[in-house]
Write an enzyme that holds these catalytic residues in place. Structure first.
Site, PDB file in Angstrom:
ATOM      1  N   CYS A 154       0.873  -1.181   0.000  1.00 42.36           N
ATOM      2  CA  CYS A 154       0.000   0.000   0.000  1.00 42.36           C
ATOM      3  C   CYS A 154       0.909   1.230   0.000  1.00 42.36           C
ATOM      4  O   CYS A 154       2.086   1.132  -0.369  1.00 42.36           O
ATOM      5  CB  CYS A 154      -0.966  -0.028   1.182  1.00 42.36           C
ATOM      6  N   ASN A 173       2.348   1.497   4.319  1.00 42.51           N
ATOM      7  CA  ASN A 173       2.667   0.211   4.974  1.00 42.51           C
ATOM      8  C   ASN A 173       2.383   0.252   6.477  1.00 42.51           C
ATOM      9  O   ASN A 173       3.065  -0.412   7.271  1.00 42.51           O
ATOM     10  CB  ASN A 173       4.124  -0.216   4.705  1.00 42.51           C
ATOM     11  N   CYS A 216      -1.283   0.709   7.349  1.00 43.90           N
ATOM     12  CA  CYS A 216      -2.715   0.394   7.496  1.00 43.90           C
ATOM     13  C   CYS A 216      -3.098  -0.824   6.665  1.00 43.90           C
ATOM     14  O   CYS A 216      -3.210  -1.934   7.184  1.00 43.90           O
ATOM     15  CB  CYS A 216      -3.596   1.592   7.110  1.00 43.90           C
ATOM     16  N   ARG A 217      -3.289  -0.624   5.355  1.00 46.30           N
ATOM     17  CA  ARG A 217      -3.883  -1.700   4.543  1.00 46.30           C
ATOM     18  C   ARG A 217      -2.981  -2.902   4.364  1.00 46.30           C
ATOM     19  O   ARG A 217      -3.415  -4.042   4.576  1.00 46.30           O
ATOM     20  CB  ARG A 217      -4.287  -1.129   3.169  1.00 46.30           C
ATOM     21  N   SER A 218      -1.740  -2.692   3.949  1.00 46.27           N
ATOM     22  CA  SER A 218      -0.923  -3.877   3.628  1.00 46.27           C
ATOM     23  C   SER A 218      -0.494  -4.683   4.865  1.00 46.27           C
ATOM     24  O   SER A 218      -0.477  -5.920   4.781  1.00 46.27           O
ATOM     25  CB  SER A 218       0.267  -3.531   2.723  1.00 46.27           C
ATOM     26  N   ASP A 246      -7.892   3.964   0.975  1.00 52.76           N
ATOM     27  CA  ASP A 246      -6.966   4.388   2.020  1.00 52.76           C
ATOM     28  C   ASP A 246      -7.763   4.879   3.229  1.00 52.76           C
ATOM     29  O   ASP A 246      -8.526   5.840   3.119  1.00 52.76           O
ATOM     30  CB  ASP A 246      -6.116   5.531   1.428  1.00 52.76           C
TER      31      ASP A 246
HETATM   32  P1  4NP Z   1      -1.734   2.810   4.118  1.00 48.28           P
HETATM   33  O1  4NP Z   1      -2.345   4.160   4.734  1.00 48.28           O
HETATM   34  O2  4NP Z   1      -1.205   3.167   2.740  1.00 48.28           O
HETATM   35  O3  4NP Z   1      -2.888   1.877   4.064  1.00 48.28           O
HETATM   36  O4  4NP Z   1      -0.628   2.384   5.073  1.00 48.28           O
HETATM   37  C1  4NP Z   1      -1.636   5.354   4.818  1.00 48.28           C
HETATM   38  C2  4NP Z   1      -0.763   5.555   5.863  1.00 48.28           C
HETATM   39  C3  4NP Z   1      -0.094   6.741   5.980  1.00 48.28           C
HETATM   40  C4  4NP Z   1      -0.302   7.744   5.045  1.00 48.28           C
HETATM   41  C5  4NP Z   1      -1.172   7.535   3.995  1.00 48.28           C
HETATM   42  C6  4NP Z   1      -1.832   6.342   3.876  1.00 48.28           C
HETATM   43  N1  4NP Z   1       0.367   8.985   5.166  1.00 48.28           N
HETATM   44  O5  4NP Z   1       0.089   9.902   4.373  1.00 48.28           O
HETATM   45  O6  4NP Z   1       1.201   9.151   6.070  1.00 48.28           O
END
Ligand code: 4NP
Length: 160
Positions: A11, A14, A16-18, A128
């Site tokens: 994702c 790294n 949340c989703r992945s 996201d």
């Molecule tokens: P992820 O979510 O891609 O599912 O891990 C996010 C985590 C952090 C951020 C964006 C999306 N960020 O902008 O810091």
């Protein structure tokens, strides 16, 4: 014994989703007794959160469904494209970003949108959840539980 099948979830951050995908998939693989047959990891296209545990909101939502998320964030590398058998990305931006590491266009077939493996849900991307509310984390887990079942089916011929 043959080398383990190598599966990478990707994702943006790294956190949340992945990592949640990694936890859901690991739980399914363990339940099937395939722990030694599949190597599961996750990574982010961005490196800002490198070294961090998953976001606390994601960890809480996952824990409520029985998944413990303990991975540490890291950024995708060019070597991942060679080293993994299947790279599952959460959205189309991730797909573009991971493909950009594939400079000689060798690895396109193993970089896939995660939602291609969903059968109950119609979404084509895992949204996201970072800037949204609790519901977003629940939707992520709903999609991941659906798609990971499809992924298990997809790779099971490689595990036999
Ligand atoms: P992820 O979510 O891609 O599912 O891990 C996010 C985590 C952090 C951020 C964006 C999306 N960020 O902008 O810091």
């Amino acid at each position: 014994m043959a080398a383990p099948y190598r599966l990478l979830f990707v994702c943006l951050g790294n956190i949340c989703r992945s990592p949640a995908a990694e936890g859901v998939m690991r739980s399914l693989i363990e339940a099937k007794g395939f722990t030694d047959r599949v190597h599961i990891r996750s990574a982010g296209t961005g490196g800002w959160h490198a070294g961090k545990l998953p976001d606390q909101r994601m960890r809480n939502a996952a824990q409520n469904r029985g998944y413990e998320l303990i991975s540490r964030a890291r950024q995708v590398t060019e070597g991942d494209l060679r080293d993994y058998d299947l790279i599952l990305v959460m959205d189309r931006q991730n797909l573009r970003d991971v493909r950009s590491y594939d400079r000689s266009s060798e690895f396109g077939a193993k970089i896939r949108l995660f939602c291609d493996f969903c059968s109950v849900h119609q979404e084509s991307e895992v949204p996201d959840p970072y800037y949204g509310g609790e519901q977003g984390f629940e939707l992520v887990l709903d999609l991941l539980e659906d798609g990971c079942r499809g992924v298990l089916e997809h790779i099971s011929s490689a595990l036999a």
